[in-house]
Design a protein around this motif. Structure first.
Motif, mmCIF file in Angstrom:
data_model
loop_
_atom_site.group_PDB
_atom_site.id
_atom_site.type_symbol
_atom_site.label_atom_id
_atom_site.label_comp_id
_atom_site.label_asym_id
_atom_site.label_seq_id
_atom_site.Cartn_x
_atom_site.Cartn_y
_atom_site.Cartn_z
ATOM 1 N N VAL A 65 0.826 -1.209 0.000
ATOM 2 C CA VAL A 65 0.000 0.000 0.000
ATOM 3 C C VAL A 65 0.860 1.259 0.000
ATOM 4 O O VAL A 65 0.564 2.233 -0.689
ATOM 5 C CB VAL A 65 -0.939 0.010 1.230
ATOM 6 N N PHE A 66 1.944 1.227 0.791
ATOM 7 C CA PHE A 66 2.793 2.408 0.910
ATOM 8 C C PHE A 66 4.016 2.350 0.000
ATOM 9 O O PHE A 66 4.899 3.198 0.090
ATOM 10 C CB PHE A 66 3.255 2.574 2.360
ATOM 11 N N GLU A 67 4.065 1.345 -0.842
ATOM 12 C CA GLU A 67 5.252 1.168 -1.679
ATOM 13 C C GLU A 67 5.523 2.387 -2.549
ATOM 14 O O GLU A 67 6.655 2.852 -2.658
ATOM 15 C CB GLU A 67 5.096 -0.074 -2.561
ATOM 16 N N ASP A 68 4.479 2.923 -3.165
ATOM 17 C CA ASP A 68 4.657 4.071 -4.056
ATOM 18 C C ASP A 68 5.173 5.283 -3.300
ATOM 19 O O ASP A 68 6.078 5.985 -3.762
ATOM 20 C CB ASP A 68 3.338 4.407 -4.749
ATOM 21 N N PHE A 69 4.605 5.505 -2.103
ATOM 22 C CA PHE A 69 5.036 6.652 -1.296
ATOM 23 C C PHE A 69 6.505 6.547 -0.924
ATOM 24 O O PHE A 69 7.273 7.499 -1.097
ATOM 25 C CB PHE A 69 4.188 6.748 -0.025
ATOM 26 N N PHE A 70 6.914 5.373 -0.420
ATOM 27 C CA PHE A 70 8.294 5.226 0.031
ATOM 28 C C PHE A 70 9.272 5.142 -1.134
ATOM 29 O O PHE A 70 10.416 5.576 -1.005
ATOM 30 C CB PHE A 70 8.428 4.014 0.957
ATOM 31 N N THR A 71 8.819 4.599 -2.251
ATOM 32 C CA THR A 71 9.683 4.603 -3.430
ATOM 33 C C THR A 71 9.977 6.025 -3.860
ATOM 34 O O THR A 71 11.088 6.360 -4.288
ATOM 35 C CB THR A 71 9.011 3.831 -4.589
ATOM 36 N N ARG A 72 8.982 6.891 -3.706
ATOM 37 C CA ARG A 72 9.126 8.278 -4.144
ATOM 38 C C ARG A 72 9.892 9.133 -3.150
ATOM 39 O O ARG A 72 10.648 10.023 -3.546
ATOM 40 C CB ARG A 72 7.738 8.872 -4.382
ATOM 41 N N TRP A 73 9.709 8.875 -1.841
ATOM 42 C CA TRP A 73 10.232 9.801 -0.838
ATOM 43 C C TRP A 73 11.302 9.248 0.095
ATOM 44 O O TRP A 73 11.937 10.010 0.811
ATOM 45 C CB TRP A 73 9.070 10.345 0.006
ATOM 46 N N SER A 74 11.516 7.939 0.143
ATOM 47 C CA SER A 74 12.448 7.378 1.138
ATOM 48 C C SER A 74 13.862 7.912 0.968
ATOM 49 O O SER A 74 14.554 8.194 1.958
ATOM 50 C CB SER A 74 12.452 5.844 1.062
ATOM 51 N N HIS A 75 14.328 8.069 -0.265
ATOM 52 C CA HIS A 75 15.690 8.564 -0.470
ATOM 53 C C HIS A 75 15.826 10.025 -0.050
ATOM 54 O O HIS A 75 16.889 10.453 0.394
ATOM 55 C CB HIS A 75 16.137 8.358 -1.925
ATOM 56 N N TRP A 76 14.742 10.797 -0.177
ATOM 57 C CA TRP A 76 14.763 12.185 0.305
ATOM 58 C C TRP A 76 14.857 12.222 1.834
ATOM 59 O O TRP A 76 15.613 13.022 2.401
ATOM 60 C CB TRP A 76 13.501 12.925 -0.150
ATOM 61 N N ILE A 77 14.075 11.354 2.484
ATOM 62 C CA ILE A 77 14.084 11.305 3.952
ATOM 63 C C ILE A 77 15.466 10.911 4.465
ATOM 64 O O ILE A 77 16.010 11.536 5.388
ATOM 65 C CB ILE A 77 13.009 10.328 4.466
ATOM 66 N N ALA A 78 16.051 9.869 3.867
ATOM 67 C CA ALA A 78 17.385 9.420 4.276
ATOM 68 C C ALA A 78 18.422 10.522 4.057
ATOM 69 O O ALA A 78 19.286 10.749 4.909
ATOM 70 C CB ALA A 78 17.777 8.161 3.502
ATOM 71 N N LEU A 79 18.336 11.215 2.919
ATOM 72 C CA LEU A 79 19.281 12.297 2.631
ATOM 73 C C LEU A 79 19.209 13.389 3.684
ATOM 74 O O LEU A 79 20.232 13.817 4.227
ATOM 75 C CB LEU A 79 18.993 12.880 1.246
ATOM 76 N N VAL A 80 17.992 13.833 4.000
ATOM 77 C CA VAL A 80 17.816 14.925 4.973
ATOM 78 C C VAL A 80 18.346 14.516 6.346
ATOM 79 O O VAL A 80 19.089 15.270 6.994
ATOM 80 C CB VAL A 80 16.328 15.332 5.066
ATOM 81 N N LEU A 81 17.982 13.301 6.803
ATOM 82 C CA LEU A 81 18.407 12.858 8.139
ATOM 83 C C LEU A 81 19.923 12.719 8.237
ATOM 84 O O LEU A 81 20.547 13.192 9.200
ATOM 85 C CB LEU A 81 17.739 11.526 8.487
ATOM 86 N N LEU A 82 20.546 12.073 7.250
ATOM 87 C CA LEU A 82 21.987 11.827 7.313
ATOM 88 C C LEU A 82 22.798 13.096 7.088
ATOM 89 O O LEU A 82 23.828 13.294 7.745
ATOM 90 C CB LEU A 82 22.376 10.746 6.303
ATOM 91 N N VAL A 83 22.346 13.962 6.189
ATOM 92 C CA VAL A 83 23.055 15.233 5.988
ATOM 93 C C VAL A 83 22.914 16.114 7.226
ATOM 94 O O VAL A 83 23.857 16.809 7.619
ATOM 95 C CB VAL A 83 22.536 15.955 4.728
ATOM 96 N N PHE A 84 21.746 16.054 7.872
ATOM 97 C CA PHE A 84 21.552 16.835 9.098
ATOM 98 C C PHE A 84 22.522 16.389 10.185
ATOM 99 O O PHE A 84 23.223 17.211 10.790
ATOM 100 C CB PHE A 84 20.107 16.680 9.594
ATOM 101 N N ILE A 85 22.593 15.066 10.433
ATOM 102 C CA ILE A 85 23.489 14.570 11.483
ATOM 103 C C ILE A 85 24.950 14.778 11.096
ATOM 104 O O ILE A 85 25.769 15.208 11.909
ATOM 105 C CB ILE A 85 23.216 13.079 11.769
ATOM 106 N N GLY A 86 25.288 14.457 9.845
ATOM 107 C CA GLY A 86 26.666 14.648 9.387
ATOM 108 C C GLY A 86 27.092 16.098 9.440
ATOM 109 O O GLY A 86 28.198 16.427 9.873
ATOM 110 N N GLY A 87 26.201 16.992 9.013
ATOM 111 C CA GLY A 87 26.504 18.418 9.067
ATOM 112 C C GLY A 87 26.676 18.908 10.498
ATOM 113 O O GLY A 87 27.554 19.729 10.787
ATOM 114 N N LYS A 88 25.850 18.382 11.400
ATOM 115 C CA LYS A 88 25.959 18.745 12.817
ATOM 116 C C LYS A 88 27.320 18.314 13.374
ATOM 117 O O LYS A 88 27.947 19.041 14.160
ATOM 118 C CB LYS A 88 24.822 18.081 13.588
ATOM 119 N N MET A 89 27.782 17.137 12.966
ATOM 120 C CA MET A 89 29.092 16.662 13.409
ATOM 121 C C MET A 89 30.215 17.567 12.891
ATOM 122 O O MET A 89 31.174 17.858 13.616
ATOM 123 C CB MET A 89 29.301 15.223 12.944
ATOM 124 N N LEU A 90 30.114 18.024 11.656
ATOM 125 C CA LEU A 90 31.136 18.923 11.104
ATOM 126 C C LEU A 90 31.134 20.266 11.823
ATOM 127 O O LEU A 90 32.201 20.839 12.079
ATOM 128 C CB LEU A 90 30.894 19.127 9.599
#
Length: 198
Positions: free
Chosen positions: A58-83
């Motif tokens: 049911v949620f496959e289309d949503f996560f296919t479309r947005w999961s990589h954006w969510i991962a990018l934002v979270l990891l860049v946020f934490i990585g940027g905070k570390m820098l």
């Protein structure tokens, strides 16, 4: 889907956990944080495909479309905070005029890994595993074996990655937040590009 395919799938999913754990090991994360972090990584990596399986796509289309954006934002946020933290520490060391704090303390200090940070990292590294769950809809008989292997592999790779990062971190003469932050940002970009190309 045979057992060998599941093992290769589990290893592929565990690689992001492995890289993030290396970054945490390089930061001299306290040992008491390692097992909870590895367990969380394993639970999320195994849990995401399970959610997708029972959602029936049911949620496959949503996560296919947005999961990589969510991962990018979270990891860049934490990585940027570390820098940013690395830059602040460097500024503090330079501004110290007394002998009470040596520059070595910048390299030897440990970085706490809070539960909230563990959860963010676990979500960011496992969100792309949601799409894997639909692979098991035609073969429900291997679902629980696959979930167990995925969770166990991610947990194991997280522990090994941490120890490798810890060993490597003892031999580098830079603030460990710098390579750690860069690794997280690189993983976020990798997941994002893979999502765009999928």
């Amino acid at each position: 889907m045979d057992i060998l395919s599941i093992i290769f799938l589990a290893i592929g999913l565990a690689m992001d956990c492995f890289a993030v754990s290396i970054a945490q090991g390089m930061q001299r994360t306290p040992l008491r944080s390692v097992i909870p972090m590895a367990i969380l990584f394993g639970l999320f990596q195994g849990g995401m495909p399970l959610i997708a399986y029972y959602a029936g796509g049911v949620f496959e289309d949503f996560f296919t479309r947005w999961s990589h954006w969510i991962a990018l934002v979270l990891l860049v946020f934490i990585g940027g905070k570390m820098l940013v933290e690395a830059w602040k520490e460097k500024s503090e060391v330079r501004s110290q005029k007394s002998g009470f704090r040596s520059q070595d303390s910048e390299f030897r200090s440990q970085t706490a890994l809070t539960l909230s940070k563990m959860l963010i990292l676990a979500v960011a590294t496992s969100i792309d595993a949601l799409s894997i769950g639909v692979l098991f809809i035609p073969v429900p008989e291997v679902l629980w074996l696959a979930i167990a292997l995925i969770a166990a592999t991610s947990t194991l790779f997280s522990l090994v990655g941490f120890w490798l990062g810890k060993i490597f971190g003892e031999h580098i003469r830079v603030n460990a937040n710098i390579p750690g932050g860069l690794i997280l940002i690189a993983i976020g970009i990798k997941i994002f590009v893979e999502g765009l190309l999928a």
